[in-house]
Design an enzyme around this catalytic site. Structure first.
Site, PDB file in Angstrom:
ATOM      1  N   HIS A   1      49.916  12.429-106.278  1.00 31.44           N
ATOM      2  CA  HIS A   1      50.185  11.476-105.196  1.00 31.44           C
ATOM      3  C   HIS A   1      49.956  10.017-105.592  1.00 31.44           C
ATOM      4  CE1 HIS A   1      49.528  14.922-102.077  1.00 31.44           C
ATOM      5  NE2 HIS A   1      50.688  14.989-102.692  1.00 31.44           N
TER       6      HIS A   1
ATOM      7  N   CYS B   1      57.562 -10.889-110.175  1.00 34.95           N
ATOM      8  CA  CYS B   1      58.672 -11.533-109.442  1.00 34.95           C
ATOM      9  C   CYS B   1      58.249 -12.153-108.114  1.00 34.95           C
ATOM     10  CB  CYS B   1      59.804 -10.521-109.222  1.00 34.95           C
ATOM     11  SG  CYS B   1      59.437  -9.328-107.932  1.00 34.95           S
TER      12      CYS B   1
HETATM   13  P1  NAD Z   1      42.562  17.402 -96.296  1.00 34.59           P
HETATM   14  O1  NAD Z   1      41.746  16.300 -95.680  1.00 34.59           O
HETATM   15  O2  NAD Z   1      43.738  17.906 -95.563  1.00 34.59           O
HETATM   16  O3  NAD Z   1      41.631  18.683 -96.536  1.00 34.59           O
HETATM   17  C1  NAD Z   1      40.377  18.584 -97.128  1.00 34.59           C
HETATM   18  C2  NAD Z   1      39.887  19.986 -97.360  1.00 34.59           C
HETATM   19  O4  NAD Z   1      38.669  19.904 -98.077  1.00 34.59           O
HETATM   20  C3  NAD Z   1      39.607  20.769 -96.084  1.00 34.59           C
HETATM   21  O5  NAD Z   1      40.167  22.052 -96.202  1.00 34.59           O
HETATM   22  C4  NAD Z   1      38.073  20.835 -96.031  1.00 34.59           C
HETATM   23  O6  NAD Z   1      37.602  22.046 -95.452  1.00 34.59           O
HETATM   24  C5  NAD Z   1      37.717  20.763 -97.489  1.00 34.59           C
HETATM   25  N1  NAD Z   1      36.409  20.178 -97.787  1.00 34.59           N
HETATM   26  C6  NAD Z   1      35.816  19.124 -97.182  1.00 34.59           C
HETATM   27  N2  NAD Z   1      34.645  18.838 -97.783  1.00 34.59           N
HETATM   28  C7  NAD Z   1      34.492  19.758 -98.781  1.00 34.59           C
HETATM   29  C8  NAD Z   1      33.491  19.985 -99.761  1.00 34.59           C
HETATM   30  N3  NAD Z   1      32.388  19.221 -99.841  1.00 34.59           N
HETATM   31  N4  NAD Z   1      33.652  20.999-100.635  1.00 34.59           N
HETATM   32  C9  NAD Z   1      34.765  21.796-100.568  1.00 34.59           C
HETATM   33  N5  NAD Z   1      35.746  21.616 -99.656  1.00 34.59           N
HETATM   34  C10 NAD Z   1      35.614  20.595 -98.782  1.00 34.59           C
HETATM   35  O7  NAD Z   1      42.917  16.913 -97.773  1.00 34.59           O
HETATM   36  P2  NAD Z   1      44.048  17.412 -98.728  1.00 34.59           P
HETATM   37  O8  NAD Z   1      44.233  18.880 -98.633  1.00 34.59           O
HETATM   38  O9  NAD Z   1      43.782  16.811-100.055  1.00 34.59           O
HETATM   39  O10 NAD Z   1      45.317  16.722 -98.075  1.00 34.59           O
HETATM   40  C11 NAD Z   1      46.459  16.826 -98.732  1.00 34.59           C
HETATM   41  C12 NAD Z   1      46.911  15.477 -99.256  1.00 34.59           C
HETATM   42  O11 NAD Z   1      47.604  14.727 -98.307  1.00 34.59           O
HETATM   43  C13 NAD Z   1      45.847  14.510 -99.669  1.00 34.59           C
HETATM   44  O12 NAD Z   1      45.187  14.857-100.851  1.00 34.59           O
HETATM   45  C14 NAD Z   1      46.624  13.292 -99.837  1.00 34.59           C
HETATM   46  O13 NAD Z   1      47.154  13.134-101.120  1.00 34.59           O
HETATM   47  C15 NAD Z   1      47.719  13.466 -98.841  1.00 34.59           C
HETATM   48  N6  NAD Z   1      47.564  12.396 -97.949  1.00 34.59           N
HETATM   49  C16 NAD Z   1      47.849  11.190 -98.477  1.00 34.59           C
HETATM   50  C17 NAD Z   1      47.669  10.089 -97.729  1.00 34.59           C
HETATM   51  C18 NAD Z   1      47.969   8.793 -98.367  1.00 34.59           C
HETATM   52  O14 NAD Z   1      47.263   7.869 -98.198  1.00 34.59           O
HETATM   53  N7  NAD Z   1      49.018   8.736 -99.150  1.00 34.59           N
HETATM   54  C19 NAD Z   1      47.202  10.205 -96.446  1.00 34.59           C
HETATM   55  C20 NAD Z   1      46.920  11.458 -95.945  1.00 34.59           C
HETATM   56  C21 NAD Z   1      47.093  12.562 -96.728  1.00 34.59           C
END
Ligand code: NAD
Length: 254
Positions: free
Chosen positions: A123, A155
């Site tokens: 990402h 630019c």
């Molecule tokens: P998420 O926030 O959806 O999920 C986080 C997960 O981590 C959850 O399942 C939670 O239970 C778990 N978790 C929390 N603390 C933990 C710990 N200490 N140990 C183990 N597990 C733990 O995050 P995601 O799955 O990474 O979301 C998907 C992607 O969506 C993000 O990584 C991101 O790249 C993308 N996203 C991007 C933006 C952006 O700014 N471009 C914004 C929102 C989402």
């Protein structure tokens, strides 16, 4: 058969230590213990906006300053953050495995800081900007930013974070690289991802369908948990040093 957590940890450690090749997929949860809020957790909110409302091309087109203010807030948090035991455990695991790949959805750069090398940043990276006109990618480590929105040194046009937003596609070469890493691995380890954002969400399923052993570490069950071989519920900073143990990994726990 329902396994106790100790048995699961032993089994995962055994599978990982015997694997000839390992691919890891990480999400926001692995950085939660470094103080970086996850996207869907409560701490992920900023001024009542959800990430999904700000991390889009439309939001940037409507109000680039607002989107940059949000990124400035996130960059401030990331700058203060240090890798945790989970990041270090993966870096050490890589040191013992020539066939190791780390796919991350995280944009915080903490895997690299911990010493991981073979990283596929699906990402993008929060410390990179991309020009909206000439498309040049630059590193920008300023916190706070010198101007909002920041401008291109080449630019002069407005730049955007070099991050894949909702509604955008991950560059194909990166997806290919990730899929090859999955195809080549014997064991896949999935850490701290809710499994709701594609294409990463399906990567564990692809691994399963192609006969890989898939181990998940998360605070809670995810929508994909039932498809995996083993899910260990707990904090990745506590579980990973145990299941990636290879002698020195224990040093974290002493
Ligand atoms: P998420 O926030 O959806 O999920 C986080 C997960 O981590 C959850 O399942 C939670 O239970 C778990 N978790 C929390 N603390 C933990 C710990 N200490 N140990 C183990 N597990 C733990 O995050 P995601 O799955 O990474 O979301 C998907 C992607 O969506 C993000 O990584 C991101 O790249 C993308 N996203 C991007 C933006 C952006 O700014 N471009 C914004 C929102 C989402």
């Amino acid at each position: 058969m329902i396994l106790e957590i100790d048995e699961k940890i032993t089994r995962a450690a055994d599978l990982i230590s015997r694997a000839s090749s390992i691919t890891v997929l990480t999400g926001a949860g692995i950085s939660e213990e470094s103080g970086i809020p996850t996207y869907r957790g409560e701490g992920g909110l900023w001024r009542d906006y959800r990430a999904e409302d700000l991390a889009t091309p439309e939001a940037f087109q409507n109000d680039p300053k607002l989107v940059w203010e949000w990124y400035e807030w996130r960059r401030g948090i990331v700058k203060e953050a240090k890798p945790n035991y989970a990041h270090y455990a993966l870096a050490e695991l890589e040191g013992h495995n020539p066939n190791f790949n780390l796919i991350t959805q995280n944009i915080d750069g903490l895997h690299k800081l911990a010493g991981s090398k073979n990283i596929i940043e699906l990402h993008g990276n929060i410390w990179q900007t991309r020009c909206t006109r000439c498309a040049i990618i630059e590193q920008n480590l300023d916190v706070p930013l010198k101007e909002l929105p920041p401008r291109c040194n080449n630019c002069g046009a407005i730049v955007r974070p070099n991050i894949v937003w909702f509604g955008e596609v991950i560059p194909m070469p990166l997806i290919d690289k990730a899929l090859i890493a999955i195809e080549q691995c014997e064991v896949m380890l999935i850490v701290g991802t809710s499994g709701v954002v594609e294409p990463a969400a399906s990567m564990g399923l692809v691994a399963k369908q192609t006969g890989k052993i898939v181990i998940e570490v998360n605070l809670e069950p995810t929508i994909n948990t039932n498809f995996y071989d083993l899910t260990i519920l707990g904090k990745s900073g506590e579980i990973l040093p145990l299941i990636c143990k290879s002698g020195e990994a224990y040093s974290y726990l002493l």
